[in-house]
Enzyme design. Structure first.
Site, mmCIF file in Angstrom:
data_model
loop_
_atom_site.group_PDB
_atom_site.id
_atom_site.type_symbol
_atom_site.label_atom_id
_atom_site.label_comp_id
_atom_site.label_asym_id
_atom_site.label_seq_id
_atom_site.Cartn_x
_atom_site.Cartn_y
_atom_site.Cartn_z
ATOM 1 N N GLU A 14 -18.134 17.197 3.626
ATOM 2 C CA GLU A 14 -17.019 17.649 2.176
ATOM 3 C C GLU A 14 -18.000 17.493 1.220
ATOM 4 O OE1 GLU A 14 -13.275 16.443 3.234
ATOM 5 O OE2 GLU A 14 -13.079 18.388 4.867
ATOM 6 N N GLY A 60 0.336 -1.402 0.265
ATOM 7 C CA GLY A 60 -0.394 -0.082 0.088
ATOM 8 C C GLY A 60 1.076 1.305 -0.114
ATOM 9 N N ASP A 101 -5.047 3.214 8.238
ATOM 10 C CA ASP A 101 -6.573 3.230 7.917
ATOM 11 C C ASP A 101 -6.188 1.461 8.551
ATOM 12 O OD1 ASP A 101 -6.581 5.534 7.833
ATOM 13 O OD2 ASP A 101 -7.307 5.269 5.967
ATOM 14 N N VAL A 159 -2.221 -7.123 -3.866
ATOM 15 C CA VAL A 159 -2.143 -8.427 -2.916
ATOM 16 C C VAL A 159 -3.133 -9.220 -2.759
ATOM 17 C CG1 VAL A 159 -0.906 -8.986 -0.800
ATOM 18 C CG2 VAL A 159 0.529 -6.719 -2.428
ATOM 19 N N GLY A 207 -0.329 4.668 0.997
ATOM 20 C CA GLY A 207 -1.553 5.713 0.748
ATOM 21 C C GLY A 207 0.268 5.910 1.874
ATOM 22 N N PHE A 208 -0.745 7.291 2.974
ATOM 23 C CA PHE A 208 -0.135 7.794 3.492
ATOM 24 C C PHE A 208 0.962 7.188 4.655
ATOM 25 C CE2 PHE A 208 -3.346 11.166 3.099
ATOM 26 C CZ PHE A 208 -2.840 11.788 2.937
HETATM 27 C C1 LIG Z 1 -12.893 11.430 0.893
HETATM 28 C C2 LIG Z 1 -12.231 10.947 2.510
HETATM 29 C C3 LIG Z 1 -11.676 12.162 2.899
HETATM 30 C C4 LIG Z 1 -11.072 11.744 3.995
HETATM 31 N N1 LIG Z 1 -10.267 13.373 4.575
HETATM 32 C C5 LIG Z 1 -9.388 13.070 5.627
HETATM 33 C C6 LIG Z 1 -8.958 14.706 5.801
HETATM 34 O O1 LIG Z 1 -9.745 16.170 5.401
HETATM 35 N N2 LIG Z 1 -8.004 14.570 6.823
HETATM 36 C C7 LIG Z 1 -7.583 13.157 7.507
HETATM 37 O O2 LIG Z 1 -6.463 13.473 7.830
HETATM 38 N N3 LIG Z 1 -7.943 12.816 6.735
HETATM 39 C C8 LIG Z 1 -9.399 12.191 6.002
HETATM 40 N N4 LIG Z 1 -9.672 11.155 5.832
HETATM 41 C C9 LIG Z 1 -8.460 9.719 5.997
HETATM 42 C C10 LIG Z 1 -7.362 9.634 5.586
HETATM 43 O O3 LIG Z 1 -7.241 10.058 3.648
HETATM 44 C C11 LIG Z 1 -6.957 7.688 5.369
HETATM 45 O O4 LIG Z 1 -6.652 8.334 7.003
HETATM 46 C C12 LIG Z 1 -5.606 7.487 4.898
HETATM 47 O O5 LIG Z 1 -5.299 7.953 3.738
HETATM 48 C C13 LIG Z 1 -4.678 6.378 5.265
HETATM 49 O O6 LIG Z 1 -4.431 6.489 5.141
HETATM 50 P P1 LIG Z 1 -3.505 4.649 4.554
HETATM 51 O O7 LIG Z 1 -2.035 4.979 4.020
HETATM 52 O O8 LIG Z 1 -3.623 3.665 6.197
HETATM 53 O O9 LIG Z 1 -4.600 4.433 3.748
HETATM 54 P P2 LIG Z 1 -4.424 4.776 1.494
HETATM 55 O O10 LIG Z 1 -4.575 6.111 1.813
HETATM 56 O O11 LIG Z 1 -5.894 4.397 2.352
HETATM 57 O O12 LIG Z 1 -3.838 3.885 1.202
HETATM 58 C C14 LIG Z 1 -3.812 2.305 0.933
HETATM 59 C C15 LIG Z 1 -3.231 1.666 -0.235
HETATM 60 O O13 LIG Z 1 -3.150 1.127 -0.794
HETATM 61 C C16 LIG Z 1 -3.188 0.300 -1.954
HETATM 62 N N5 LIG Z 1 -3.935 -1.193 -1.621
HETATM 63 C C17 LIG Z 1 -4.987 -1.395 -0.603
HETATM 64 N N6 LIG Z 1 -4.779 -3.169 -0.552
HETATM 65 C C18 LIG Z 1 -4.244 -3.420 -1.198
HETATM 66 C C19 LIG Z 1 -4.086 -4.581 -2.338
HETATM 67 N N7 LIG Z 1 -4.345 -5.972 -1.956
HETATM 68 N N8 LIG Z 1 -2.761 -4.711 -3.353
HETATM 69 C C20 LIG Z 1 -1.915 -3.682 -3.082
HETATM 70 N N9 LIG Z 1 -2.426 -2.577 -2.809
HETATM 71 C C21 LIG Z 1 -3.184 -2.164 -2.150
HETATM 72 C C22 LIG Z 1 -4.305 1.350 -1.955
HETATM 73 O O14 LIG Z 1 -4.191 1.411 -3.353
HETATM 74 C C23 LIG Z 1 -3.234 2.636 -1.416
HETATM 75 O O15 LIG Z 1 -2.904 2.857 -1.796
HETATM 76 C C24 LIG Z 1 -10.170 10.632 4.860
HETATM 77 C C25 LIG Z 1 -10.445 9.948 3.578
HETATM 78 C C26 LIG Z 1 -11.713 9.924 2.658
HETATM 79 C C27 LIG Z 1 -11.541 8.508 2.020
#
Ligand SMILES: Cc1cc2nc3c(=O)[nH]c(=O)nc-3n(C[C@H](O)[C@H](O)[C@H](O)COP(=O)(O)OP(=O)(O)OC[C@H]3O[C@@H](n4cnc5c(N)ncnc54)[C@H](O)[C@@H]3O)c2cc1C
Length: 427
Positions: A168, A8, A298, A77, A10-11
């Protein structure tokens, strides 16, 4: 040399890889199904044609081009083996590592609401956001061609969930529906258009203070958002939503911001799952019984110490990614791991142009209105810049919020415009 597999981008995953990119004793492989990092907090602005996909999409190859010890892989994955410390991709490739970092994020939780998984559109990826935008613009185009469709709910847009995502999205939808579209379709009876926000709770933005609840409710109503609070969504069909009180709302676009749970890869992983299917972790962010497996952001339940867990926020994900990298380095150096300490910088949500709520810092200093809006702009500009954004998003905001409020470019208002082939492939 430790082989670190990150699932992943993400952040959480990106923060972890970035910190390890300076570590000569680590060989990092970061895997994401998209091959790019998407800036989730702004997905609603893609969905409502405020920003273009390229403004919030950051190519992983470019991000790590200067770091020889970071390999990027595009792939889904489909399984993880925490005992062997390996992952299997959809093409059957298995990649082995010494440390596994799970940052796979979340997926929508429809809470078994009949029809919700089929007939609502969630907002978790760029592809999701483009689907919402495409549907919104098509509905306007169709209603302009056949105005009688308005009576059939063509211009009634329902948002489920009164958390930050729902608020939002509803605020931004109201702006495009009531302020932008009348210029695009001057002959269409847009007075019949509606944005309806539904939530089982009796207010919106429950994580914020009572004052912020009142402010958000007033601002949404001022923007023409109809609030249906204290009522559940009972069923969703292709052309209507039925609420718990029996009301039927004719609609062809329902955005689901009604809840989330751990990403699918957490299920069947053999790792301990707690609330929301999220993977339980120890204070040092490793999974109990699996000292070489970290779960972050997350996809994880990160304990605070008082029995509660941290919320699903970008800042939690980012800081946990960086901290996990620090612990991996600690293991390599033999200095050990440290329990995660989250620096709470507060929470904020944008309701619409010049209207936002913010609670700044661990003591939650409250701001509403224009000051909160300015803080929102500053924080998001900074976060985007950190992700490697060019100036485009800031220029769009200045144009949209201050210079030409009811104007959107033809590119953004074209339902068929998707500005990069890779998104088309994955959509
Ligand atoms: C619409 C929306 C608005 C938001 N607004 C805010 C805000 O204003 N402020 C704030 O602090 N937070 C906000 N959030 C929450 C914040 O975006 C999340 O907490 C944050 O993105 C979590 O980061 P992460 O790295 O855990 O997961 P994610 O950012 O979800 O990244 C997960 C990554 O894993 C990849 N992935 C998942 N499963 C697989 C797999 N099986 N194989 C390969 N790749 C995979 C995905 O493609 C993705 O790129 C918001 C969320 C959403 C949905």
């Amino acid at each position: 040399m430790a082989r670190v597999l990150i699932v992943g981008a993400g952040f959480a995953g990106v923060a972890c890889a970035r910190r390890l990119a300076d570590e000569p004793r680590a060989q990092v492989t970061i895997i994401d199904r998209n091959g790019f990092h998407q800036f989730q907090p702004l997905l609603y602005q893609i969905a409502t044609a405020e920003l273009a996909p390229r403004d919030i999409r950051f190519d992983l190859d470019e991000m790590f081009a200067r770091h020889a010890n970071v390999e990027t892989r595009t792939g889904e994955v489909v399984a993880i083996d925490p005992n062997r410390v390996s992952v299997t991709l959809a093409d059957d490739t298995t990649i082995d590592g010494d440390v596994l970092v799970l940052g796979a994020g979340a997926q929508p939780n429809f809470f078994h609401t009949p029809g919700a998984d089929q007939f609502t559109l969630p907002l978790y990826s760029l592809a999701d956001a483009l689907r919402v935008r495409g549907r919104l613009l098509e509905l306007f185009r169709d209603a302009a061609a056949k105005p009688e469709l308005v009576d059939d709910g063509a211009l009634t847009f329902v948002v489920v969930g009164g958390g930050p995502t729902g608020v939002e999205t509803a605020g931004a939808l109201a702006e495009i529906v009531h302020d932008v579209m009348p210029h695009v379709y001057p002959h269409l009876a847009i007075a019949g258009a509606k944005v309806i926000l539904v939530d089982l709770g009796h207010t919106v933005l429950t994580a914020f203070s009572d004052e912020a609840h009142g402010y958000a409710v007033r601002q949404l109503r001022r923007r023409g958002v109809e609030l249906r609070l204290g009522v559940s969504v009972k069923e969703v069909a292709p052309d209507h939503v039925t609420l718990g009180d029996g009301t039927e709302i004719k609609t062809h676009l329902v955005v689901w911001g009604g809840g989330q749970m751990a990403a699918p890869v957490a299920f069947g992983s053999g790792l301990p799952q707690g609330h929301g299917g999220r993977i339980d972790v120890r204070p040092d962010l490793t999974v109990p019984g699996f000292p070489k497996v970290y779960a972050l952001g997350d996809v994880a339940n990160i304990p605070v110490g008082d029995g509660t867990v941290l919320p699903q926020l970008g800042s939690v994900a980012q800081q946990s990614g960086d901290w996990a990298a620090g612990n991996i380095i600690g293991d390599l150096e033999g200095t050990g791991r440290q329990p995660f300490h989250y620096k709470d910088k507060g929470i904020m949500a944008m309701i619409g142009r010049k209207a936002a709520v913010a609670e700044i810092g661990p003591h939650r200093h409250e701001l509403n209105g224009r000051f909160a809006f300015a803080a929102w702009l500053g924080v998001h500009a900074q976060l985007l810049a950190n992700a490697g954004a060019e100036l485009r998003a800031f220029v769009s905001w200045l144009d949209d919020f201050y210079v030409r409020p009811a104007h959107r470019s033809a590119e953004l208002l074209d339902p068929s415009t998707i500005d990069e082939p890779r998104i088309r492939k994955n959509a």
